[in-house]
Motif scaffolding. Structure first.
Motif, mmCIF file in Angstrom:
data_model
loop_
_atom_site.group_PDB
_atom_site.id
_atom_site.type_symbol
_atom_site.label_atom_id
_atom_site.label_comp_id
_atom_site.label_asym_id
_atom_site.label_seq_id
_atom_site.Cartn_x
_atom_site.Cartn_y
_atom_site.Cartn_z
ATOM 1 N N LYS A 141 0.807 -1.230 0.000
ATOM 2 C CA LYS A 141 0.000 0.000 0.000
ATOM 3 C C LYS A 141 0.836 1.275 0.000
ATOM 4 O O LYS A 141 0.324 2.366 -0.262
ATOM 5 N N ASN A 142 2.127 1.159 0.306
ATOM 6 C CA ASN A 142 2.976 2.352 0.310
ATOM 7 C C ASN A 142 3.721 2.553 -1.003
ATOM 8 O O ASN A 142 4.549 3.462 -1.107
ATOM 9 N N MET A 143 3.447 1.744 -2.001
ATOM 10 C CA MET A 143 4.122 1.893 -3.286
ATOM 11 C C MET A 143 3.595 3.115 -4.028
ATOM 12 O O MET A 143 2.411 3.455 -3.937
ATOM 13 N N PRO A 152 -0.668 1.187 -5.723
ATOM 14 C CA PRO A 152 -0.642 0.600 -4.376
ATOM 15 C C PRO A 152 -1.904 -0.202 -4.079
ATOM 16 O O PRO A 152 -3.009 0.204 -4.450
#
Length: 219
Positions: free
Chosen positions: A48-50, A54
């Motif tokens: 989710k932090n990409m 995400p």
């Protein structure tokens, strides 16, 4: 420099064709896993932090490096993302190739991963939040919702219409892009991943029907 026919022949006779302009190449592995007599497809959930996509569901894969074979890329990325080395993947063969409207080509490869190796997967947490399995039979019984969207050419204001002899209502080519969506057990698989999945299922169906007819005709 004045080019000659000899120059042209020497350059192109044995040259491997390449893309014109900027173009990117990607490759993914579609891993099949057998468990308790049933066949599954392995998916991963992007961290989710990409910065890019995400939290989306995808296959292991990524950008093909310079000089790298797309098959090797799919296996390398699988190891880097979920920790399953290439010697633990039995390749079935190449799937179909997806040509994207945004200057990219996506290669697909089908492979088999043992369930025990799936359980021992070591995720690269910076890239992958989790992996999970979906029964192939679920995709056989469920039809995705498909949204067919138009892709337009956006022309900048300073484009020299008069210089090339066209006006501002010139009929630029309009493309179409199908966006399928599967919703299975609360997992939403959509976009490229859904297109690849659906294409594999449909290819097997078509080939099975064709082979069945062929065998019947041979009698």
């Amino acid at each position: 420099m004045q080019l000659t026919l000899t120059d042209i022949k020497k350059t192109f006779e044995r040259r491997k064709p390449a893309a014109i302009g900027d173009h990117r190449y990607f490759s993914v592995l579609v891993p099949f896993v057998e468990k308790d007599g049933q066949l599954y497809i392995l998916y991963e959930v992007r961290a989710k932090n990409m910065a890019s996509q995400p939290g989306e569901i995808c296959f292991p894969g990524g950008h093909v490096e310079d000089g790298e074979d797309p098959k090797d890329c799919a296996l390398r990325e699988t190891f880097e993302e979920i920790g399953i080395p290439k010697d633990k993947v039995t390749l079935i063969g190449p799937g179909n190739i997806l040509y994207g409207y945004a200057n990219y080509t996506l290669y697909t490869y089908l492979g088999v991963v043992q369930y025990a190796d799936y359980l021992c997967a070591k995720l690269q947490k910076d890239e992958v939040d989790e992996i999970f399995l979906v029964r192939v039979s679920d995709f056989e019984r469920i039809q995705p919702k498909v949204f067919s969207e138009k892709v337009y050419t956006a022309i900048d204001e300073d484009f020299p219409y008069e210089q090339i002899g066209i006006d501002r209502d010139y009929s630029w080519r309009v493309g179409r892009w199908d966006i399928p969506i599967y919703d299975i057990d609360g997992r939403v698989i959509w976009g490229l991943t859904a297109r690849i999945t659906g294409d594999i299922i449909e290819t097997v169906r078509t080939e099975y029907v064709f082979t069945s007819y062929e065998k019947r005709d041979r009698g």
